[in-house]
Design an enzyme around this catalytic site. Structure first.
Site, PDB file in Angstrom:
ATOM      1  N   PHE A 118       0.789  -1.232   0.000  1.00 67.18           N
ATOM      2  CA  PHE A 118       0.000   0.000   0.000  1.00 67.18           C
ATOM      3  C   PHE A 118       0.819   1.279   0.000  1.00 67.18           C
ATOM      4  O   PHE A 118       0.302   2.352  -0.279  1.00 67.18           O
ATOM      5  CB  PHE A 118      -0.948   0.010   1.214  1.00 67.18           C
ATOM      6  N   ASN A 119       2.105   1.196   0.335  1.00 71.53           N
ATOM      7  CA  ASN A 119       2.799   2.443   0.712  1.00 71.53           C
ATOM      8  C   ASN A 119       3.292   3.290  -0.457  1.00 71.53           C
ATOM      9  O   ASN A 119       3.233   4.516  -0.401  1.00 71.53           O
ATOM     10  CB  ASN A 119       3.915   2.140   1.703  1.00 71.53           C
ATOM     11  N   GLY A 192       6.086  -6.534  -0.163  1.00 66.05           N
ATOM     12  CA  GLY A 192       5.225  -6.449   1.013  1.00 66.05           C
ATOM     13  C   GLY A 192       5.958  -6.911   2.257  1.00 66.05           C
ATOM     14  O   GLY A 192       7.193  -6.875   2.311  1.00 66.05           O
ATOM     15  N   SER A 193       5.197  -7.374   3.226  1.00 69.41           N
ATOM     16  CA  SER A 193       5.784  -7.730   4.521  1.00 69.41           C
ATOM     17  C   SER A 193       6.461  -9.098   4.466  1.00 69.41           C
ATOM     18  O   SER A 193       6.159  -9.935   3.607  1.00 69.41           O
ATOM     19  CB  SER A 193       4.680  -7.755   5.575  1.00 69.41           C
ATOM     20  N   GLU A 214      10.473  -8.544  -2.338  1.00 71.26           N
ATOM     21  CA  GLU A 214      10.930  -7.241  -1.850  1.00 71.26           C
ATOM     22  C   GLU A 214      10.231  -7.018  -0.518  1.00 71.26           C
ATOM     23  O   GLU A 214       9.062  -6.651  -0.471  1.00 71.26           O
ATOM     24  CB  GLU A 214      10.567  -6.133  -2.855  1.00 71.26           C
ATOM     25  N   CYS A 248       9.607   1.303   3.028  1.00 74.09           N
ATOM     26  CA  CYS A 248      10.292   0.059   3.389  1.00 74.09           C
ATOM     27  C   CYS A 248      11.731   0.292   3.819  1.00 74.09           C
ATOM     28  O   CYS A 248      12.259  -0.437   4.640  1.00 74.09           O
ATOM     29  CB  CYS A 248      10.258  -0.910   2.211  1.00 74.09           C
ATOM     30  N   GLU A 340       9.438  -4.258  12.812  1.00 77.35           N
ATOM     31  CA  GLU A 340       9.470  -3.103  11.907  1.00 77.35           C
ATOM     32  C   GLU A 340       8.390  -2.101  12.323  1.00 77.35           C
ATOM     33  O   GLU A 340       7.229  -2.474  12.485  1.00 77.35           O
ATOM     34  CB  GLU A 340       9.207  -3.585  10.475  1.00 77.35           C
TER      35      GLU A 340
HETATM   36  P1  NAD Z   1       1.434  -6.829   3.102  1.00 79.75           P
HETATM   37  O1  NAD Z   1       2.419  -7.920   3.106  1.00 79.75           O
HETATM   38  O2  NAD Z   1       0.413  -6.774   4.153  1.00 79.75           O
HETATM   39  O3  NAD Z   1       0.614  -6.818   1.713  1.00 79.75           O
HETATM   40  C1  NAD Z   1       1.258  -6.909   0.468  1.00 79.75           C
HETATM   41  C2  NAD Z   1       0.339  -7.603  -0.524  1.00 79.75           C
HETATM   42  O4  NAD Z   1       0.090  -8.933  -0.103  1.00 79.75           O
HETATM   43  C3  NAD Z   1      -1.018  -6.940  -0.708  1.00 79.75           C
HETATM   44  O5  NAD Z   1      -1.277  -6.844  -2.083  1.00 79.75           O
HETATM   45  C4  NAD Z   1      -1.969  -7.877  -0.007  1.00 79.75           C
HETATM   46  O6  NAD Z   1      -3.226  -7.916  -0.628  1.00 79.75           O
HETATM   47  C5  NAD Z   1      -1.309  -9.214  -0.122  1.00 79.75           C
HETATM   48  N1  NAD Z   1      -1.584 -10.082   1.028  1.00 79.75           N
HETATM   49  C6  NAD Z   1      -1.804  -9.715   2.315  1.00 79.75           C
HETATM   50  N2  NAD Z   1      -1.968 -10.788   3.098  1.00 79.75           N
HETATM   51  C7  NAD Z   1      -1.876 -11.870   2.299  1.00 79.75           C
HETATM   52  C8  NAD Z   1      -1.943 -13.275   2.524  1.00 79.75           C
HETATM   53  N3  NAD Z   1      -2.131 -13.793   3.735  1.00 79.75           N
HETATM   54  N4  NAD Z   1      -1.793 -14.098   1.465  1.00 79.75           N
HETATM   55  C9  NAD Z   1      -1.561 -13.599   0.237  1.00 79.75           C
HETATM   56  N5  NAD Z   1      -1.483 -12.269  -0.013  1.00 79.75           N
HETATM   57  C10 NAD Z   1      -1.640 -11.426   0.981  1.00 79.75           C
HETATM   58  O7  NAD Z   1       2.291  -5.492   3.055  1.00 79.75           O
HETATM   59  P2  NAD Z   1       1.799  -3.974   3.187  1.00 79.75           P
HETATM   60  O8  NAD Z   1       1.260  -3.764   4.559  1.00 79.75           O
HETATM   61  O9  NAD Z   1       0.976  -3.567   2.038  1.00 79.75           O
HETATM   62  O10 NAD Z   1       3.196  -3.219   3.014  1.00 79.75           O
HETATM   63  C11 NAD Z   1       4.058  -3.013   4.072  1.00 79.75           C
HETATM   64  C12 NAD Z   1       5.240  -3.962   4.073  1.00 79.75           C
HETATM   65  O11 NAD Z   1       5.843  -4.009   2.797  1.00 79.75           O
HETATM   66  C13 NAD Z   1       6.327  -3.521   5.012  1.00 79.75           C
HETATM   67  O12 NAD Z   1       6.848  -4.637   5.676  1.00 79.75           O
HETATM   68  C14 NAD Z   1       7.361  -2.913   4.097  1.00 79.75           C
HETATM   69  O13 NAD Z   1       8.653  -2.907   4.616  1.00 79.75           O
HETATM   70  C15 NAD Z   1       7.249  -3.767   2.896  1.00 79.75           C
HETATM   71  N6  NAD Z   1       7.697  -3.063   1.689  1.00 79.75           N
HETATM   72  C16 NAD Z   1       8.829  -3.483   1.050  1.00 79.75           C
HETATM   73  C17 NAD Z   1       9.275  -2.790  -0.068  1.00 79.75           C
HETATM   74  C18 NAD Z   1      10.496  -3.177  -0.834  1.00 79.75           C
HETATM   75  O14 NAD Z   1      10.711  -2.650  -1.895  1.00 79.75           O
HETATM   76  N7  NAD Z   1      11.326  -4.090  -0.346  1.00 79.75           N
HETATM   77  C19 NAD Z   1       8.563  -1.687  -0.522  1.00 79.75           C
HETATM   78  C20 NAD Z   1       7.417  -1.309   0.155  1.00 79.75           C
HETATM   79  C21 NAD Z   1       6.993  -2.006   1.253  1.00 79.75           C
END
Ligand code: NAD
Length: 462
Positions: A118-119, A192-193, A214, A248, A340
């Site tokens: 989302f960020n 994502g996370s 990532e 991130c 985090e």
């Molecule tokens: P998130 O992991 O909650 O969600 C990311 C994606 O995964 C979303 O599209 C979501 O719909 C999907 N998702 C969520 N739960 C799921 C599940 N159980 N099974 C399958 N898919 C699922 O992450 P967020 O809250 O959107 O973003 C924040 C995190 O992302 C932080 O940890 C941040 O550090 C990381 N991040 C990393 C980078 C990078 O480039 N390395 C960039 C931005 C954010």
């Protein structure tokens, strides 16, 4: 739109047919599609800016620099270099395999699935897409359901720019993503996370699908006694409170040499005031937390660590507002140091010895980024050598991710594989190694019967 397994099968079959037809392969096609993407992003600039303001109260300048402009310049760079990246790479052929030529040919994987957070919800879907297109793939994009306004703008932008057989958007949360992850994609690119990263990797393991992760983590900042404290404070405050700490690679916490600790705190307080005024809630340059779930998570950390608040600390649930907050922590045992933070709360801890500080950080999971502020070259070299992390800066925060010539990504728990610029093209390409033998001469020494051939073979292979 949501999606059933059947609907997904239809999308996948159409993309498969489109991919197999070969149209996505030519340089001309890739260039045309990248150009179309460029034009579309420009066309939707205002809608993107408005949507990100609604979702995250993202200031328009941040939206331009970290989302729109970021992707535009990535496309510009790719357009400029794609022909050289696509060219087969000739390599040498050892004598015993002669006569032959050898080369590495970059080929697309097929259909790529890109899942975004989302960020930076525009950048983190469309910049991987630039790589996917450049490498000749079809793609399915899954935006984060937590940033719904920009998700629908992205869907519209993609729908009006590309045939869905080529690139399409699928909306949804956990359930839809689970369905997607069970499908036979040829590549998965997830941002994502770490928690969801594990789910993604497990799903990919089922089909042995290659992937990029990532992820995030607690990215540290170290400030030693030689650093320029005022400039250091500004750079940390900027990198931390950009996008309200929801970055991130944002500084997660600071370790400061005990001799400059108070001065650094003081300069950081001043920097926050210079940037956001006396009341950041009124600043047009300060964003909001994405949703109530994340707000509650952060408010909870603040409550547990309230004893240590030295600046900020005000919150407003209705407005999803959390003030830029500095915590002066005595040690590592507090709530804010457990995972985090991903929000505008910055713990600052004193250290007595740099070596020890680096040792302490090394005991934590390898972070996505790390930053070191120093005027001491030797200390900087030691930091780079001794600490494992994805990438980072000396005397700055965040900026390494803005240099298109630097591959970007984590290590271990902060992610795997890299992208940006040429690395994006490589990530979405399979390197196919080909040895092309000439039929003119056949060396029979490697064929049975082997009797009497070993000493001859040893002359070549050694
Ligand atoms: P998130 O992991 O909650 O969600 C990311 C994606 O995964 C979303 O599209 C979501 O719909 C999907 N998702 C969520 N739960 C799921 C599940 N159980 N099974 C399958 N898919 C699922 O992450 P967020 O809250 O959107 O973003 C924040 C995190 O992302 C932080 O940890 C941040 O550090 C990381 N991040 C990393 C980078 C990078 O480039 N390395 C960039 C931005 C954010």
């Amino acid at each position: 739109m949501g999606m059933t397994g059947n609907e997904l099968e239809i999308i996948m079959n159409k993309q498969k047919a489109y991919y197999v037809s070969g149209v996505t392969r030519s340089l001309a096609f890739r260039i045309m599609m990248l150009q179309k993407l460029y034009d579309a992003i420009e066309h939707y600039e205002k809608e993107i800016t408005d949507a990100l303001h609604k979702d995250l109260r993202k200031p328009p300048l941040e939206t331009y620099v970290t989302e729109i402009g970021f992707v535009l310049s990535s496309i510009t760079h790719t357009l400029k270099h794609l022909d050289e990246w696509m060219a087969p790479e000739k390599v040498k052929t050892p004598l015993h395999l002669q006569p032959a030529t050898s080369m590495i040919i970059k080929q697309p994987y097929g259909i790529a699935l890109v899942i975004g957070p989302f960020n930076y919800p525009l950048q983190l879907l469309l910049d991987p897409l630039v790589g996917a297109i450049a490498a000749g793939n079809c793609a399915v994009l899954k935006p984060s359901e937590d940033a719904p306004h920009i998700a629908s703008v992205v869907e519209k932008l993609i729908d009006r720019t590309f045939p869905s057989d080529y690139v399409t958007v699928v909306q949804g949360g956990k359930e839809v993503t689970t369905t997607l992850l069970a499908a036979p994609f040829d590549y998965v690119f997830f941002t994502g996370s770490a928690a969801v990263g594990k789910v993604v990797m497990k799903a990919c393991a089922e089909r042995l699908t290659p992937l990029t992760l990532e992820l995030g983590g607690k990215s540290p900042v170290i400030v030693d006694s030689t650093a320029d404290i005022r400039k250091t404070a500004e750079k940390i405050v900027w990198g931390k409170f950009l996008n309200t700490g929801q970055t991130c690679i944002a500084p997660d916490y600071v370790l400061a040499d005990v001799s400059i600790y108070d001065q650094l705190l003081d300069e950081m307080k001043k920097a926050i005031q210079r940037f956001y005024g006396k009341d950041a809630q009124k600043s047009p340059d300060y964003g909001r937390i994405i949703n109530n779930r994340h707000y509650q998570r952060l408010a909870n950390i603040l409550e547990q660590d309230q004893l240590y608040i030295v600046d900020g600390g005000r919150v407003d649930a209705e407005d999803l507002y959390i003030e830029p907050t500095l915590l002066a922590l005595p040690d590592w045992n507090q709530a804010s140091m457990q995972e985090e933070i991903f929000g505008p709360i910055l713990p600052i801890l004193p250290y007595e010895s740099l070596g020890l500080a680096i040792q302490q950080i090394s005991a934590l999971p390898k972070s996505l980024a790390a930053y070191f502020f120093t005027e001491n070259e030797k200390a900087a070299d030691h930091f780079i050598e001794a600490l494992p992390f994805g990438g980072g800066c000396i005397n700055d925060t965040i900026s390494h991710a803005g240099n298109i010539h630097l591959p970007f990504g984590g290590i271990g728990p902060s992610g795997m594989n890299q992208y940006h610029g040429k690395a994006s093209f490589e990530t979405f390409s399979h390197s196919k190694s080909i040895l092309k033998k000439s039929t003119a001469v056949t060396m029979s020494v490697s064929y049975p019967p082997y009797k009497g051939k070993l000493s001859f073979v040893k002359r070549f292979i050694r």
